[in-house]
Design an enzyme around this catalytic site. Structure first.
Site, PDB file in Angstrom:
ATOM      1  N   ASP A  58      -5.696  18.987  12.304  1.00 44.23           N
ATOM      2  CA  ASP A  58      -5.260  19.005  13.612  1.00 44.23           C
ATOM      3  C   ASP A  58      -5.935  20.021  14.260  1.00 44.23           C
ATOM      4  OD1 ASP A  58      -3.858  19.232  15.849  1.00 44.23           O
ATOM      5  OD2 ASP A  58      -2.275  19.927  14.880  1.00 44.23           O
ATOM      6  N   LYS A  60      -7.639  19.238  17.298  1.00 46.47           N
ATOM      7  CA  LYS A  60      -7.562  19.070  18.275  1.00 46.47           C
ATOM      8  C   LYS A  60      -8.939  18.858  19.220  1.00 46.47           C
ATOM      9  CE  LYS A  60      -2.630  19.360  18.905  1.00 46.47           C
ATOM     10  NZ  LYS A  60      -2.423  20.499  17.944  1.00 46.47           N
ATOM     11  N   ASP A  63     -14.731  18.529  22.782  1.00 41.65           N
ATOM     12  CA  ASP A  63     -15.935  19.173  23.145  1.00 41.65           C
ATOM     13  C   ASP A  63     -16.874  17.979  23.578  1.00 41.65           C
ATOM     14  OD1 ASP A  63     -18.255  20.956  23.731  1.00 41.65           O
ATOM     15  OD2 ASP A  63     -16.926  22.277  22.419  1.00 41.65           O
TER      16      ASP A  63
HETATM   17  O1  O7E Z   1       7.554  22.001  15.970  1.00 37.21           O
HETATM   18  P1  O7E Z   1       7.019  21.852  14.444  1.00 37.21           P
HETATM   19  O2  O7E Z   1       7.207  23.056  13.800  1.00 37.21           O
HETATM   20  O3  O7E Z   1       7.793  20.740  13.560  1.00 37.21           O
HETATM   21  O4  O7E Z   1       5.605  21.546  14.471  1.00 37.21           O
HETATM   22  C1  O7E Z   1       4.905  20.432  15.139  1.00 37.21           C
HETATM   23  C2  O7E Z   1       3.536  20.363  14.827  1.00 37.21           C
HETATM   24  O5  O7E Z   1       2.878  19.459  15.818  1.00 37.21           O
HETATM   25  C3  O7E Z   1       2.639  21.816  15.159  1.00 37.21           C
HETATM   26  O6  O7E Z   1       1.659  21.604  14.279  1.00 37.21           O
HETATM   27  C4  O7E Z   1       2.226  21.448  16.730  1.00 37.21           C
HETATM   28  O7  O7E Z   1       1.192  22.180  16.838  1.00 37.21           O
HETATM   29  C5  O7E Z   1       1.868  19.967  16.627  1.00 37.21           C
HETATM   30  N1  O7E Z   1       1.990  19.139  17.697  1.00 37.21           N
HETATM   31  C6  O7E Z   1       3.141  19.291  18.646  1.00 37.21           C
HETATM   32  O8  O7E Z   1       4.177  19.970  18.238  1.00 37.21           O
HETATM   33  N2  O7E Z   1       3.265  18.552  19.790  1.00 37.21           N
HETATM   34  C7  O7E Z   1       2.156  17.974  19.938  1.00 37.21           C
HETATM   35  O9  O7E Z   1       2.112  17.249  21.419  1.00 37.21           O
HETATM   36  C8  O7E Z   1       1.106  17.627  19.335  1.00 37.21           C
HETATM   37  C9  O7E Z   1       0.912  18.378  18.095  1.00 37.21           C
HETATM   38  C10 O7E Z   1      -0.060  18.001  17.280  1.00 37.21           C
HETATM   39  O10 O7E Z   1       0.084  18.165  16.296  1.00 37.21           O
HETATM   40  O11 O7E Z   1      -0.902  17.364  17.760  1.00 37.21           O
HETATM   41  C11 O7E Z   1      -1.789  16.685  17.017  1.00 37.21           C
HETATM   42  C12 O7E Z   1      -1.064  15.905  16.128  1.00 37.21           C
END
Ligand code: O7E
Length: 211
Positions: A58, A60, A63
């Protein structure tokens, strides 16, 4: 009904490895992001890969195409099986991530809409829908869509067909697993598992929603 993806957002190696090992039987994949890699180094991927679970990077990625390709190549060479990219740099940037992922036998997911309240500032007015169309056009494997807004997952599902949806926001952010599990291919859960006194038991509590 869905996969359970552990979001392993701890920052030290000992905690990461002990939580991952304890939860290995209870989850279907592990997501690793900047907190853990910056805290421990990229080598943590090899240690976690030894558990035999899919490992999602992850980062994200967001670039220009050449830099995206360089980043994704490193991700897959480190042992990850999937990478997450942002869509806003455009179709050529996403295509670079998809090309690297598929060249390594891996997957690429694209963030379509985020789960936190502030996400609505920019992920609005048809933007997630446009991202879904890009995902279909450029062959990415799926999208990230918010467990905090199940109605939006349904809208985006209609645009991506058989591609996968991974959905963060269950647990600490208030998403309801009973509502979200039937809609998605993977529920991403972080703090509600790794922050629990007994992470394995916390992960096991999601068993009724797993396929
Ligand atoms: O809230 P938690 O602790 O259950 O963690 C959620 C995880 O998902 C955390 O790593 C956060 O960065 C990620 N996340 C989101 O919470 N919301 C999003 O919209 C996107 C992500 C994410 O992981 O994006 C890529 C999967």
């Amino acid at each position: 009904m869905t996969d359970l993806v552990l979001s392993l957002d701890v920052t030290d190696r000992t905690s990461a490895l002990s939580i991952a090992a304890a939860c290995a039987e209870e989850v279907d994949a592990i997501k690793v992001g900047y907190p853990l890699v910056l805290g421990t180094g990229l080598g943590i991927a090899r240690d976690l890969a030894d558990l035999g679970l899919p490992l999602i990077a992850d980062f994200k990625v967001a670039d220009i195409p050449n830099t995206n390709m360089l980043i994704c190549d490193q991700v897959f060479e480190a042992g990850f099986s999937a990478v997450i990219a942002q869509a806003f740099p455009g179709p050529d940037s996403i295509a670079a991530c998809v090309e690297s992922a598929h060249a390594h036998g891996g997957e690429c997911y694209v963030v379509a809409e985020m789960s936190h309240p502030g996400a609505l500032t920019f992920f609005s007015e048809g933007v997630p829908e446009a991202i879904c169309r890009l995902v279909v056009e450029n062959g990415a494997d799926g999208i990230i869509a918010p467990a905090t807004r199940p109605a939006r997952i349904k809208v985006l599902r209609n645009l991506i067909g058989e591609k996968k949806i991974l959905s963060p926001g269950v647990g600490a952010q208030g998403g309801d697993p009973a509502e979200v599990a039937p809609l998605v291919d993977g529920m991403i859960v972080g703090r509600a598992i790794y922050g629990a006194v007994d992470p394995a038991a916390a992960a096991r509590a999601y068993a009724p929603y797993r396929r």
